[in-house]
Design a protein around this motif. Structure first.
Motif, mmCIF file in Angstrom:
data_model
loop_
_atom_site.group_PDB
_atom_site.id
_atom_site.type_symbol
_atom_site.label_atom_id
_atom_site.label_comp_id
_atom_site.label_asym_id
_atom_site.label_seq_id
_atom_site.Cartn_x
_atom_site.Cartn_y
_atom_site.Cartn_z
ATOM 1 N N ARG A 8 1.871 16.939 14.937
ATOM 2 C CA ARG A 8 2.581 17.376 13.545
ATOM 3 C C ARG A 8 1.815 18.840 13.363
ATOM 4 N NH1 ARG A 8 3.322 14.167 8.694
ATOM 5 N NH2 ARG A 8 5.007 15.624 8.148
ATOM 6 N N SER A 9 2.579 19.596 12.901
ATOM 7 C CA SER A 9 2.233 20.750 12.585
ATOM 8 C C SER A 9 2.823 21.442 11.268
ATOM 9 C CB SER A 9 2.578 22.077 13.600
ATOM 10 O OG SER A 9 2.136 23.255 13.104
ATOM 11 N N LYS A 10 1.901 22.087 10.374
ATOM 12 C CA LYS A 10 2.489 22.551 9.014
ATOM 13 C C LYS A 10 2.510 24.082 9.384
ATOM 14 C CE LYS A 10 2.725 22.306 4.279
ATOM 15 N NZ LYS A 10 2.367 21.469 2.763
ATOM 16 N N ILE A 11 3.495 24.976 9.001
ATOM 17 C CA ILE A 11 3.627 26.467 9.093
ATOM 18 C C ILE A 11 3.807 27.015 7.587
ATOM 19 C CG2 ILE A 11 4.747 28.437 10.169
ATOM 20 C CD1 ILE A 11 5.654 26.844 12.426
ATOM 21 N N TYR A 12 2.651 27.565 7.228
ATOM 22 C CA TYR A 12 2.762 28.211 5.817
ATOM 23 C C TYR A 12 3.556 29.825 6.046
ATOM 24 C CZ TYR A 12 -0.230 24.785 3.980
ATOM 25 O OH TYR A 12 -0.878 23.395 3.510
ATOM 26 N N ILE A 13 4.490 30.187 5.685
ATOM 27 C CA ILE A 13 5.087 31.391 5.737
ATOM 28 C C ILE A 13 5.330 32.119 4.386
ATOM 29 C CG2 ILE A 13 7.218 32.542 6.612
ATOM 30 C CD1 ILE A 13 8.031 30.486 8.304
ATOM 31 N N THR A 14 4.629 33.274 4.178
ATOM 32 C CA THR A 14 4.569 34.137 3.246
ATOM 33 C C THR A 14 6.299 34.511 2.809
ATOM 34 O OG1 THR A 14 3.978 36.170 1.886
ATOM 35 C CG2 THR A 14 4.221 36.267 4.399
ATOM 36 N N GLN A 74 6.708 25.531 5.333
ATOM 37 C CA GLN A 74 6.805 25.668 3.968
ATOM 38 C C GLN A 74 6.914 27.162 3.315
ATOM 39 O OE1 GLN A 74 4.196 23.031 1.793
ATOM 40 N NE2 GLN A 74 2.988 24.956 0.757
ATOM 41 N N LEU A 75 8.047 27.592 2.511
ATOM 42 C CA LEU A 75 8.242 28.659 2.038
ATOM 43 C C LEU A 75 9.048 28.511 0.950
ATOM 44 C CD1 LEU A 75 10.730 30.923 4.314
ATOM 45 C CD2 LEU A 75 10.262 28.325 4.768
ATOM 46 N N ASN A 76 9.560 29.767 0.310
ATOM 47 C CA ASN A 76 10.401 29.588 -0.808
ATOM 48 C C ASN A 76 11.492 30.471 -1.112
ATOM 49 O OD1 ASN A 76 10.038 30.512 -4.153
ATOM 50 N ND2 ASN A 76 10.838 28.684 -3.827
ATOM 51 N N THR A 77 11.219 31.778 -1.101
ATOM 52 C CA THR A 77 12.409 32.922 -1.403
ATOM 53 C C THR A 77 13.345 32.881 -0.184
ATOM 54 O OG1 THR A 77 10.688 33.984 -2.749
ATOM 55 C CG2 THR A 77 12.782 35.171 -2.179
ATOM 56 N N HIS A 78 12.766 32.785 0.976
ATOM 57 C CA HIS A 78 13.775 33.099 1.870
ATOM 58 C C HIS A 78 14.191 32.048 2.706
ATOM 59 C CE1 HIS A 78 13.621 37.383 1.522
ATOM 60 N NE2 HIS A 78 12.060 37.247 1.565
ATOM 61 N N TYR A 111 12.017 21.347 6.298
ATOM 62 C CA TYR A 111 11.527 22.504 5.421
ATOM 63 C C TYR A 111 10.961 21.966 4.152
ATOM 64 C CZ TYR A 111 13.911 25.914 8.035
ATOM 65 O OH TYR A 111 14.252 26.863 9.116
ATOM 66 N N LEU A 112 9.959 22.526 3.576
ATOM 67 C CA LEU A 112 9.236 22.323 2.087
ATOM 68 C C LEU A 112 9.434 23.656 1.360
ATOM 69 C CD1 LEU A 112 6.104 20.829 3.845
ATOM 70 C CD2 LEU A 112 8.471 19.409 3.175
ATOM 71 N N ASN A 113 10.109 23.343 0.160
ATOM 72 C CA ASN A 113 10.439 24.476 -0.631
ATOM 73 C C ASN A 113 9.522 24.753 -1.626
ATOM 74 O OD1 ASN A 113 11.511 26.561 -2.323
ATOM 75 N ND2 ASN A 113 13.560 25.547 -2.311
ATOM 76 N N LYS A 114 8.389 25.458 -1.246
ATOM 77 C CA LYS A 114 7.236 25.661 -2.267
ATOM 78 C C LYS A 114 6.734 27.077 -2.202
ATOM 79 C CE LYS A 114 2.647 23.993 -3.357
ATOM 80 N NZ LYS A 114 1.675 22.940 -2.758
ATOM 81 N N PHE A 115 6.499 28.028 -3.197
ATOM 82 C CA PHE A 115 5.873 29.218 -3.307
ATOM 83 C C PHE A 115 4.546 29.138 -2.948
ATOM 84 C CE2 PHE A 115 3.498 32.525 -5.942
ATOM 85 C CZ PHE A 115 4.116 33.729 -5.159
ATOM 86 N N ASN A 116 4.089 30.048 -1.722
ATOM 87 C CA ASN A 116 3.060 30.032 -1.143
ATOM 88 C C ASN A 116 1.952 31.232 -1.790
ATOM 89 O OD1 ASN A 116 3.370 28.073 0.641
ATOM 90 N ND2 ASN A 116 4.324 29.297 2.105
ATOM 91 N N ASN A 117 1.970 31.414 -3.003
ATOM 92 C CA ASN A 117 0.885 32.167 -3.779
ATOM 93 C C ASN A 117 0.751 33.703 -3.372
ATOM 94 O OD1 ASN A 117 -0.559 30.565 -5.789
ATOM 95 N ND2 ASN A 117 -2.469 31.100 -4.537
ATOM 96 N N ILE A 118 1.307 34.007 -2.203
ATOM 97 C CA ILE A 118 1.134 35.450 -2.030
ATOM 98 C C ILE A 118 2.301 36.352 -2.377
ATOM 99 C CG2 ILE A 118 0.947 37.137 -0.044
ATOM 100 C CD1 ILE A 118 -1.708 36.108 -0.714
#
Length: 363
Positions: free
Chosen positions: A7-13, A42-46, A59-66
């Motif tokens: 399992r992998s989690k990918i954080y995308i700005t 995990q990303l939000n806007t796009h 998909y995880l809908n969450k703003f990643n702070n940057i």
């Protein structure tokens, strides 16, 4: 030996479209090497854009702070950036705490390029991997009237160095490679295969006018299109997002990725974003790049491409007021040299494959 299932989690700005494209091809290559990897993105806007490109992931809908704030002309809004980051560290700490509470058991993490992801992986004792053309600590430190505190810039660097490896494609600023030299791996360009295979069959010179995924220059491009209707020897391609009609214009469907049409073009006009640059180099298509005031990434990209002879620069003022004259002069004087350099460059484009293999070797 790899586990049967990973399992992998990918954080995308949420800044720009490039990270989505990069991760789409890295995921494809990882799946070729191990078909039993489950991905959470995990990303939000796009997130809607990502869903069109990257399939068979969660998909995880969450703003990643940057984030960074822009003016209407695409230049950095220094005051808004400063206001956002003045209390960033407490917000970052809360974000990390929340991630540690709610993040499931992953085998590895990829960050493109969210600093807190490296902290999360470090605490959970799993490897993390960063992918970026530029880092935010470098970007913010080069803005006029630096809007980010030295304390926060140092924090960013301390977080990133917790990664197992940091992957950087060509044209990454040398200062970044030096800062992260203990973890930095230089890789080829990371590009996706075009889904548009056949070239349109006519003799006209074809020009693709492309904005960023975030449509940073939409209003500027809209104002400039009218200058080109008299250039009937050229055939221009623009997105359906632009409400402009002319006999020498063709519309690209909104559902298409603009970069997929680069293969069939003689010239691309657009922002000096790294995704567009990577695809143009991959398909050996010359570039005419629009500058953006006070944007260090754009300035660095343009500087390096001009030194390599792979593209030319047009100022925002010339693009807005003098595009037709500039374009015809450029094609008659400099285009052939740039085309020759494009045909003969030695850049490799299998960066996603290299990254996937390195990740598998290190988990």
């Amino acid at each position: 030996m790899l586990k049967d299932k990973l399992r992998s989690k990918i954080y995308i700005t949420d800044e720009g479209f490039g990270p989505i494209v990069r991760q789409s091809v890295i995921i494809e290559e990882l799946k070729k090497l191990s078909r039993q990897i489950e991905f959470d993105l995990q990303l939000n806007t796009h997130i809607k854009d990502a869903e069109l490109i990257i399939k068979d992931v969660n998909y995880l809908n969450k703003f990643n702070n940057i984030i960074w704030h822009k003016n209407l002309n695409g230049s950095p809004d220094i005051d808004s950036i400063r206001n956002f980051y003045v209390n960033y560290i407490p917000s970052s700490n809360n974000y990390i705490s929340d991630e540690l509470k709610n993040t499931s058991a992953y085998d590895f993490i990829i960050s493109d390029f969210v600093y807190e992801a490296f902290d999360v992986a470090d605490t959970k004792k799993i490897p993390s991997f960063g992918v970026a053309h530029f880092t935010w600590d470098w970007f913010f430190s080069y803005l006029v009237n630096k809007p980010i505190s030295n304390e926060l810039l140092d924090r960013f660097k301390q977080q990133a160095i917790k990664a197992k490896l940091l992957f950087f494609p060509p044209l990454t600023p040398k200062e970044i490679l030096s800062t992260y030299k203990s973890k930095a791996i230089e890789v080829p360009f990371i590009v996706r295969k075009s889904t548009v295979q056949s070239r349109v069959s006519n003799d006209k010179f074809k020009i693709l006018i492309i904005d960023s995924g975030a449509q940073v220059l939409k209003s500027l491009i809209t104002k400039s299109l009218g200058q080109l209707s008299s250039l009937q020897e050229f055939e221009f391609y623009v997105s359906e997002n632009f409400d402009f009609q002319s006999a020498n214009f063709k519309k690209v469907a909104k559902s298409d990725l603009m970069v997929d049409h680069i293969l069939n073009m003689d010239l691309v006009i657009g922002r000096a974003g790294f995704n567009t640059i990577s695809e143009c180099i991959a398909y050996r298509t010359p570039m005419l790049l629009i500058g953006e005031a006070m944007n260090p990434e754009m300035a660095e990209n343009i500087k390096q491409l001009k030194s390599l002879g792979l593209g030319e620069f047009i100022s925002i003022e010339d693009f807005k007021n003098n595009l037709a004259v500039f374009l015809t002069s450029f094609i008659s004087t400099k285009y052939s040299e740039i085309l020759s350099n494009m045909k003969n460059h030695q850049f490799e484009i299998n960066g996603a494959e290299v990254i996937a293999k390195k990740i598998i070797e290190n988990i």
